[in-house]
Write a protein that holds these residues in place. Sequence first.
Motif, PDB file in Angstrom:
ATOM      1  N   ASN A 187      39.869  25.220  47.469  1.00 27.76           N
ATOM      2  CA  ASN A 187      38.818  26.169  47.842  1.00 27.76           C
ATOM      3  C   ASN A 187      38.088  26.565  46.567  1.00 27.76           C
ATOM      4  O   ASN A 187      38.554  27.428  45.817  1.00 27.76           O
ATOM      5  N   LEU A 188      36.952  25.937  46.301  1.00 26.90           N
ATOM      6  CA  LEU A 188      36.255  26.110  45.032  1.00 26.90           C
ATOM      7  C   LEU A 188      34.939  26.861  45.224  1.00 26.90           C
ATOM      8  O   LEU A 188      34.218  26.627  46.197  1.00 26.90           O
ATOM      9  N   PRO A 189      34.613  27.757  44.290  1.00 20.74           N
ATOM     10  CA  PRO A 189      33.338  28.477  44.378  1.00 20.74           C
ATOM     11  C   PRO A 189      32.162  27.550  44.097  1.00 20.74           C
ATOM     12  O   PRO A 189      32.329  26.456  43.533  1.00 20.74           O
ATOM     13  N   ALA A 190      30.977  27.987  44.476  1.00 25.00           N
ATOM     14  CA  ALA A 190      29.772  27.206  44.209  1.00 25.00           C
ATOM     15  C   ALA A 190      29.641  26.965  42.708  1.00 25.00           C
ATOM     16  O   ALA A 190      29.888  27.849  41.885  1.00 25.00           O
ATOM     17  N   GLY A 191      29.289  25.743  42.363  1.00 25.21           N
ATOM     18  CA  GLY A 191      29.114  25.398  40.962  1.00 25.21           C
ATOM     19  C   GLY A 191      30.353  24.854  40.294  1.00 25.21           C
ATOM     20  O   GLY A 191      30.306  24.508  39.107  1.00 25.21           O
ATOM     21  N   VAL A 192      31.480  24.752  41.017  1.00 26.91           N
ATOM     22  CA  VAL A 192      32.721  24.222  40.449  1.00 26.91           C
ATOM     23  C   VAL A 192      33.165  23.022  41.275  1.00 26.91           C
ATOM     24  O   VAL A 192      33.155  23.069  42.507  1.00 26.91           O
ATOM     25  N   SER A 193      33.568  21.976  40.603  1.00 25.63           N
ATOM     26  CA  SER A 193      34.077  20.785  41.283  1.00 25.63           C
ATOM     27  C   SER A 193      35.246  20.217  40.490  1.00 25.63           C
ATOM     28  O   SER A 193      35.426  20.530  39.304  1.00 25.63           O
ATOM     29  N   VAL A 194      36.047  19.396  41.160  1.00 20.28           N
ATOM     30  CA  VAL A 194      37.143  18.710  40.474  1.00 20.28           C
ATOM     31  C   VAL A 194      36.548  17.637  39.575  1.00 20.28           C
ATOM     32  O   VAL A 194      35.684  16.864  39.991  1.00 20.28           O
ATOM     33  N   LEU A 195      36.995  17.620  38.337  1.00 20.33           N
ATOM     34  CA  LEU A 195      36.499  16.651  37.358  1.00 20.33           C
ATOM     35  C   LEU A 195      37.344  15.383  37.446  1.00 20.33           C
ATOM     36  O   LEU A 195      38.558  15.419  37.181  1.00 20.33           O
ATOM     37  N   THR A 196      36.715  14.293  37.830  1.00 15.83           N
ATOM     38  CA  THR A 196      37.442  13.031  37.991  1.00 15.83           C
ATOM     39  C   THR A 196      36.921  11.924  37.087  1.00 15.83           C
ATOM     40  O   THR A 196      37.655  10.974  36.793  1.00 15.83           O
ATOM     41  N   ASP A 197      35.672  12.024  36.646  1.00 15.27           N
ATOM     42  CA  ASP A 197      35.067  10.961  35.845  1.00 15.27           C
ATOM     43  C   ASP A 197      35.191  11.306  34.363  1.00 15.27           C
ATOM     44  O   ASP A 197      34.494  12.190  33.855  1.00 15.27           O
ATOM     45  N   LEU A 198      36.074  10.610  33.685  1.00 17.54           N
ATOM     46  CA  LEU A 198      36.240  10.779  32.241  1.00 17.54           C
ATOM     47  C   LEU A 198      35.819   9.514  31.509  1.00 17.54           C
ATOM     48  O   LEU A 198      36.392   9.130  30.481  1.00 17.54           O
ATOM     49  N   GLY A 199      34.779   8.883  32.005  1.00 17.91           N
ATOM     50  CA  GLY A 199      34.247   7.694  31.353  1.00 17.91           C
ATOM     51  C   GLY A 199      33.485   8.050  30.087  1.00 17.91           C
ATOM     52  O   GLY A 199      33.021   9.183  29.909  1.00 17.91           O
ATOM     53  N   ASP A 200      33.314   7.069  29.240  1.00 14.82           N
ATOM     54  CA  ASP A 200      32.630   7.309  27.970  1.00 14.82           C
ATOM     55  C   ASP A 200      31.144   7.587  28.140  1.00 14.82           C
ATOM     56  O   ASP A 200      30.508   8.113  27.220  1.00 14.82           O
ATOM     57  N   TYR A 253      34.491  23.621  31.348  1.00 13.42           N
ATOM     58  CA  TYR A 253      35.563  22.959  32.093  1.00 13.42           C
ATOM     59  C   TYR A 253      36.883  23.687  31.848  1.00 13.42           C
ATOM     60  O   TYR A 253      37.032  24.443  30.881  1.00 13.42           O
ATOM     61  N   ALA A 254      37.824  23.452  32.757  1.00 14.94           N
ATOM     62  CA  ALA A 254      39.168  24.019  32.645  1.00 14.94           C
ATOM     63  C   ALA A 254      40.192  22.933  32.937  1.00 14.94           C
ATOM     64  O   ALA A 254      39.952  22.044  33.764  1.00 14.94           O
ATOM     65  N   MET A 255      41.314  23.023  32.260  1.00  9.85           N
ATOM     66  CA  MET A 255      42.467  22.165  32.546  1.00  9.85           C
ATOM     67  C   MET A 255      43.665  23.071  32.790  1.00  9.85           C
ATOM     68  O   MET A 255      43.921  23.989  31.999  1.00  9.85           O
ATOM     69  N   ALA A 256      44.378  22.841  33.886  1.00  5.51           N
ATOM     70  CA  ALA A 256      45.569  23.635  34.191  1.00  5.51           C
ATOM     71  C   ALA A 256      46.649  22.706  34.721  1.00  5.51           C
ATOM     72  O   ALA A 256      46.359  21.713  35.385  1.00  5.51           O
ATOM     73  N   MET A 257      47.900  23.045  34.431  1.00  2.60           N
ATOM     74  CA  MET A 257      49.003  22.212  34.898  1.00  2.60           C
ATOM     75  C   MET A 257      50.139  23.085  35.403  1.00  2.60           C
ATOM     76  O   MET A 257      50.349  24.195  34.925  1.00  2.60           O
TER      77      MET A 257
END
Length: 372
Positions: A187-200, A253-257
Amino acid sequence: MTISVRPVDAGDTGAINALHRSVGWPGRSEAGWRWLADNPARLETGAPAGWLLETEDGEACGFTGNFVQRFHHGDQIVHGVTGFSIIVTDRARGSSRKLLTAFHSQPDMFALYTFNANPVSAPLYKRYGMVAWPPETHDVKLSWRVDTLACAGGRLWREIDRRAPRLTEARAERLLNPRLHEPDTLNLPAGVSVLTDLGDQSRFANFWDALKREGRVIADRSPAMLRWRLADPDLTLRPLLLAFHRGETIGGYAMAMMSKGNPIEPPMLEIIDLVALEGEADAIPTLMQALLGNAHGLGAAKLRIQTVSPDLLRRLGPLAASARREGGWGHCHVKFGPRSPGAAIWSPTPFDGDYGICLRPVPVAMAARRVA
């Protein structure tokens, strides 16, 4: 008894894991230690992966890891290094200075530091020219409860362990829950998405280039470095990467684990990284709201960030005031090199420290068995 110190090699992983087990810390698989030794920043500096204390009969009695990172300051590249997992057995009591001397003798580092000192070890670092840093936030950890019942269960088990450790000495995993798996939806707020593309050539690569142009001292967050981080073979759940964007442009961006500190603590969603461009005032609060809104659904009892700079504290705004302040001792210490770009332009997050490589992964297979 003679205690000597030497750099670790590939044949030491069994002894290093045994030392970790002796203090209740998570070890690594053989593949995990190889992955860590293959850290691109370490390889380009030639720095050791760590040091081992040995008795004269070859018994391993102490260890510290050595995690090198590449930093950018405009067009300049420098390197910093954090020590991790400092362990000394009773047989080598008093020999921690040999490990710390080896760590602090490394040349050509803009900074030697730890952001994860415990209350017992924290006073030792002053003897090696390290200072509590940043001055305003070196003792600050922020957490937000998202599952009050699980947090209460963790406190109960800690009290049982303190009063009657025989009841927890089997160390069966407690406080697991069926939500501990890769999420199908968030459930993500507007303007936030899951980051999947880490291409160069990705949008994230453009964001990274923009971060470097701002002129701060910043740890390498290039797509290649993040791909290496995410390739850790000992991860049980893929870290969550979120991007804040306006249209096609990423501004933060954010990274969480997910982690579980030990068998009697509840799972935590640990913020490993939280960074945004200077002009994006909404990025960090919005990313934080996304993490807070999904932490419970991911199985966490708390959302936590364990390294906080004054700049991040400012940008969190009211969210910082709503957090519980953990820590209370100086867990962040640094020694800057003679040619350091300067402390005033480095705003570290847990990404700069050892949290991304030292947190204990959630035992997901156990959680699955409990639910089945």
